[in-house]
Scaffold this motif. Structure first.
Motif, mmCIF file in Angstrom:
data_model
loop_
_atom_site.group_PDB
_atom_site.id
_atom_site.type_symbol
_atom_site.label_atom_id
_atom_site.label_comp_id
_atom_site.label_asym_id
_atom_site.label_seq_id
_atom_site.Cartn_x
_atom_site.Cartn_y
_atom_site.Cartn_z
ATOM 1 N N LYS A 348 0.827 -1.207 0.000
ATOM 2 C CA LYS A 348 0.000 0.000 0.000
ATOM 3 C C LYS A 348 0.864 1.261 0.000
ATOM 4 C CE LYS A 348 -3.731 -0.083 2.406
ATOM 5 N NZ LYS A 348 -4.706 -0.119 3.522
ATOM 6 N N LEU A 349 1.964 1.225 0.741
ATOM 7 C CA LEU A 349 2.869 2.370 0.819
ATOM 8 C C LEU A 349 3.492 2.662 -0.545
ATOM 9 C CD1 LEU A 349 3.817 4.280 3.077
ATOM 10 C CD2 LEU A 349 5.803 2.804 3.383
ATOM 11 N N PHE A 350 3.833 1.623 -1.283
ATOM 12 C CA PHE A 350 4.393 1.832 -2.618
ATOM 13 C C PHE A 350 3.350 2.418 -3.562
ATOM 14 C CE2 PHE A 350 5.437 0.194 -6.935
ATOM 15 C CZ PHE A 350 6.586 0.943 -7.139
ATOM 16 N N GLU A 351 2.149 1.882 -3.516
ATOM 17 C CA GLU A 351 1.101 2.371 -4.411
ATOM 18 C C GLU A 351 0.763 3.833 -4.158
ATOM 19 O OE1 GLU A 351 -2.252 -0.223 -4.117
ATOM 20 O OE2 GLU A 351 -1.088 -2.026 -4.574
ATOM 21 N N LYS A 352 0.833 4.251 -2.907
ATOM 22 C CA LYS A 352 0.436 5.622 -2.568
ATOM 23 C C LYS A 352 1.605 6.594 -2.493
ATOM 24 C CE LYS A 352 -3.889 4.507 -0.237
ATOM 25 N NZ LYS A 352 -4.774 4.808 0.911
ATOM 26 N N GLN A 353 2.797 6.103 -2.097
ATOM 27 C CA GLN A 353 3.918 7.004 -1.853
ATOM 28 C C GLN A 353 5.170 6.690 -2.666
ATOM 29 O OE1 GLN A 353 2.019 9.510 0.058
ATOM 30 N NE2 GLN A 353 4.175 9.804 0.540
ATOM 31 N N GLY A 354 5.242 5.485 -3.239
ATOM 32 C CA GLY A 354 6.393 5.145 -4.054
ATOM 33 C C GLY A 354 7.536 4.486 -3.312
ATOM 34 N N SER A 355 7.383 4.206 -2.024
ATOM 35 C CA SER A 355 8.453 3.551 -1.260
ATOM 36 C C SER A 355 8.509 2.079 -1.648
ATOM 37 C CB SER A 355 8.189 3.695 0.240
ATOM 38 O OG SER A 355 8.174 5.059 0.617
ATOM 39 N N PHE A 356 9.586 1.666 -2.326
ATOM 40 C CA PHE A 356 9.634 0.308 -2.862
ATOM 41 C C PHE A 356 9.862 -0.701 -1.747
ATOM 42 C CE2 PHE A 356 11.124 -3.382 -5.173
ATOM 43 C CZ PHE A 356 10.209 -3.408 -6.211
ATOM 44 N N PRO A 357 9.093 -1.773 -1.704
ATOM 45 C CA PRO A 357 9.127 -2.705 -0.563
ATOM 46 C C PRO A 357 10.442 -3.464 -0.433
ATOM 47 C CG PRO A 357 7.162 -3.038 -1.931
ATOM 48 C CD PRO A 357 8.080 -2.170 -2.696
ATOM 49 N N SER A 358 10.767 -3.810 0.800
ATOM 50 C CA SER A 358 11.835 -4.778 1.058
ATOM 51 C C SER A 358 11.231 -6.141 1.397
ATOM 52 C CB SER A 358 12.726 -4.310 2.205
ATOM 53 O OG SER A 358 11.983 -4.192 3.413
ATOM 54 N N ASN A 359 9.932 -6.169 1.696
ATOM 55 C CA ASN A 359 9.224 -7.409 1.993
ATOM 56 C C ASN A 359 8.964 -8.157 0.676
ATOM 57 O OD1 ASN A 359 6.725 -9.123 2.375
ATOM 58 N ND2 ASN A 359 7.060 -8.469 4.494
ATOM 59 N N LEU A 360 9.409 -9.402 0.598
ATOM 60 C CA LEU A 360 9.335 -10.149 -0.656
ATOM 61 C C LEU A 360 7.910 -10.330 -1.152
ATOM 62 C CD1 LEU A 360 12.026 -12.895 0.103
ATOM 63 C CD2 LEU A 360 12.303 -10.761 -1.174
ATOM 64 N N GLY A 361 6.976 -10.550 -0.222
ATOM 65 C CA GLY A 361 5.581 -10.703 -0.629
ATOM 66 C C GLY A 361 5.034 -9.429 -1.234
ATOM 67 N N ALA A 362 5.419 -8.301 -0.691
ATOM 68 C CA ALA A 362 4.949 -7.012 -1.205
ATOM 69 C C ALA A 362 5.543 -6.725 -2.578
ATOM 70 C CB ALA A 362 5.308 -5.900 -0.226
ATOM 71 N N ILE A 363 6.808 -7.102 -2.795
ATOM 72 C CA ILE A 363 7.446 -6.877 -4.099
ATOM 73 C C ILE A 363 6.654 -7.585 -5.198
ATOM 74 C CG2 ILE A 363 9.498 -7.381 -5.477
ATOM 75 C CD1 ILE A 363 11.151 -6.993 -2.931
ATOM 76 N N LYS A 364 6.234 -8.806 -4.938
ATOM 77 C CA LYS A 364 5.437 -9.551 -5.910
ATOM 78 C C LYS A 364 4.094 -8.865 -6.144
ATOM 79 C CE LYS A 364 4.333 -13.148 -8.454
ATOM 80 N NZ LYS A 364 5.001 -13.385 -9.769
ATOM 81 N N GLU A 365 3.536 -8.314 -5.088
ATOM 82 C CA GLU A 365 2.207 -7.709 -5.168
ATOM 83 C C GLU A 365 2.184 -6.422 -5.989
ATOM 84 O OE1 GLU A 365 -1.217 -6.275 -1.965
ATOM 85 O OE2 GLU A 365 0.365 -7.672 -1.350
ATOM 86 N N VAL A 366 3.308 -5.708 -6.074
ATOM 87 C CA VAL A 366 3.278 -4.382 -6.705
ATOM 88 C C VAL A 366 3.865 -4.370 -8.110
ATOM 89 C CG1 VAL A 366 3.478 -3.302 -4.436
ATOM 90 C CG2 VAL A 366 5.552 -3.632 -5.810
ATOM 91 N N GLU A 367 4.170 -5.519 -8.679
ATOM 92 C CA GLU A 367 4.893 -5.536 -9.951
ATOM 93 C C GLU A 367 4.121 -4.893 -11.105
ATOM 94 O OE1 GLU A 367 5.843 -9.598 -10.554
ATOM 95 O OE2 GLU A 367 3.773 -10.258 -10.871
ATOM 96 N N ASP A 368 2.812 -4.774 -11.013
ATOM 97 C CA ASP A 368 2.018 -4.180 -12.097
ATOM 98 C C ASP A 368 1.521 -2.767 -11.764
ATOM 99 O OD1 ASP A 368 2.219 -6.481 -13.715
ATOM 100 O OD2 ASP A 368 0.539 -7.413 -12.665
#
Length: 436
Positions: A348-368
């Motif tokens: 959610k933080l990446f989608e709204k603010q652009g902070s790229f995740p370090s959590n592996l599950g989140a990285i997969k979630e934001v690829e699109d």
């Protein structure tokens, strides 16, 4: 962060945010790691002290957590300049008081924490953090872990690099605006600087190609595995050819007049995001949120993102959340940072603010993920590819101090016309004073 986001980090984390000292002194003066509820019906106020724009509040995460935990109130303080934040944190750690329940740690400082200050922070494994290890890359987890296995921080973001640019200013100067075309034109740093000369020849005299040569230098050094220290912990910046190349390239950019000569994290730099004083900026993922905050709604659709020059991706910034032993509410603080760094919140933080995740599950979630503010740029793809190919950097205990002294010296070159040799001498003196 960041540029923690230090700078972002910083502060983005590149890169940065100002301590509310009175608040922290009142709320964070406990001397042990024990968790203490207030006398007000078990209600707890958790203090969070950060730098730069982590984006938790802006993305609504604090409000979401407070709604799910009615007995918790979160109060954040922040310092814009990470160096100022770190200095103040050292004072508070030395005195044992005035500490927040949660303290942000920029990636360039994490070696200092694990190697020199481990006794000042809670071992998060005592709260069950060991079960989260597989949620992160081995490098991200290991960087916050001591040699005897204590985990002192949970990873927030990382700082995969790109270039953010003003499409409206490019159009006025007759340059292409398509991100794929630009990526080809600036496949090398020479190509990036050559395009800058073309921009400078056609742009308004008050507008420049880049914000500062310090930013250029930091981008180039983010592409290196070994920068200021080698794997044994020896300071090697004076003999590192990559440092010399980045320095010489940055000096040349200053001498060619490509820089707006803006010191990062200053009021003038902040204002320039909307004034058009520069057309491109080094853009670790956390910088997206910073640009939105400074350029405001009026900047939507005038910015875009393209891959980094140089043929290899880089990393600039990234941060951790830690719980100092002086925290008043250590257990509750751990539960908060565990939640903030979990996959759903990082996505959610990446989608709204652009902070790229370090959590592996989140990285997969934001690829699109795409970002409408940045001309619908495929930021999930751009930063995801950059994160995959970024080097695992060797970090030393004074990594940020060395970088700060070098970029400060580059500021002398661009703003005062100081010669390269003289400025480098000032950088070396600054490093000696900082490192001891």
């Amino acid at each position: 962060m960041p540029i923690s986001r230090a700078a972002a980090q910083a502060t983005l984390r590149l890169g940065a945010v100002a301590l509310a000292g009175a608040l922290l002194a009142a709320c964070g003066s406990g001397s042990s790691g024990s968790s203490k509820s207030s006398a007000d019906g078990g209600k707890v106020t958790l203090t969070v002290d950060l730098f730069g724009t982590f984006g938790f509040k802006e993305a609504g995460l604090y409000a979401e957590y407070e709604k799910a935990h009615p007995h918790i109130t979160i109060k954040e303080s922040s310092t814009e300049n990470e160096a100022d934040y770190w200095k103040a944190l050292q004072t508070r750690l030395a005195g044992g008081g005035g500490l927040a329940d949660v303290q942000g740690i920029e990636v360039g400082r994490i070696a200092s924490v694990t190697q020199q200050q481990a006794d000042k922070f809670q071992d998060l494994n005592s709260f069950g953090a060991a079960s989260l290890k597989n949620d992160y890359s081995a490098a991200k987890w290991a960087a916050a872990t001591t040699t005897d296995g204590r985990t002192l921080g949970l990873g927030t973001d990382v700082g995969p690099e790109a270039i953010c640019y003003r499409t409206d200013l490019f159009e006025k100067a007759g340059l292409p605006t398509d991100r794929d075309e630009l990526a080809k034109k600036w496949a090398t740093w020479d190509g990036y600087l050559e395009l800058g000369k073309q921009y400078q020849a056609e742009a308004d005299s008050k507008s420049h190609w880049m914000d500062s040569v310090g930013s250029l230098y930091s981008l180039m050094m983010g592409q290196q595995k070994e920068r200021y220290y080698d794997a044994s912990g020896k300071l090697v910046y004076q003999d590192n050819q990559a440092v010399k190349t980045a320095w010489d390239t940055s000096v040349k950019a200053a001498q060619d007049g490509l820089s707006a000569k803006l010191a990062q994290w200053t009021p003038a730099w902040n204002q320039a995001f909307s004034s058009g004083s520069f057309a491109t900026i080094g853009c670790p993922a956390w910088m997206l949120g910073y640009i939105k905050g400074q350029a405001g709604d009026g900047g939507a659709g005038t910015w875009d993102v393209a891959p980094l020059p140089g043929g290899v991706a880089g990393n600039w910034g990234g941060s951790y959340l830690a719980v100092p032993k002086g925290a008043s509410h250590a257990k509750e603080a751990y539960e908060l940072i565990k939640w903030l760094t979990a996959a759903p919140q990082q996505a959610k933080l990446f989608e709204k603010q652009g902070s790229f995740p370090s959590n592996l599950g989140a990285i997969k979630e934001v690829e699109d993920v795409k970002d409408a503010y940045f001309s619908n740029a495929p930021i999930g793809e751009i930063f995801g590819k950059a994160a995959e190919s970024s080097p695992v950097q060797v970090l030393g205990v004074h990594d940020n101090d060395v970088n700060t002294q070098i970029t400060n010296a580059l500021g002398e070159v661009e703003r005062k016309g100081t010669s390269s040799a003289t400025a480098w001498g000032h950088a070396e003196k600054g490093v000696r004073n900082a490192v001891g």
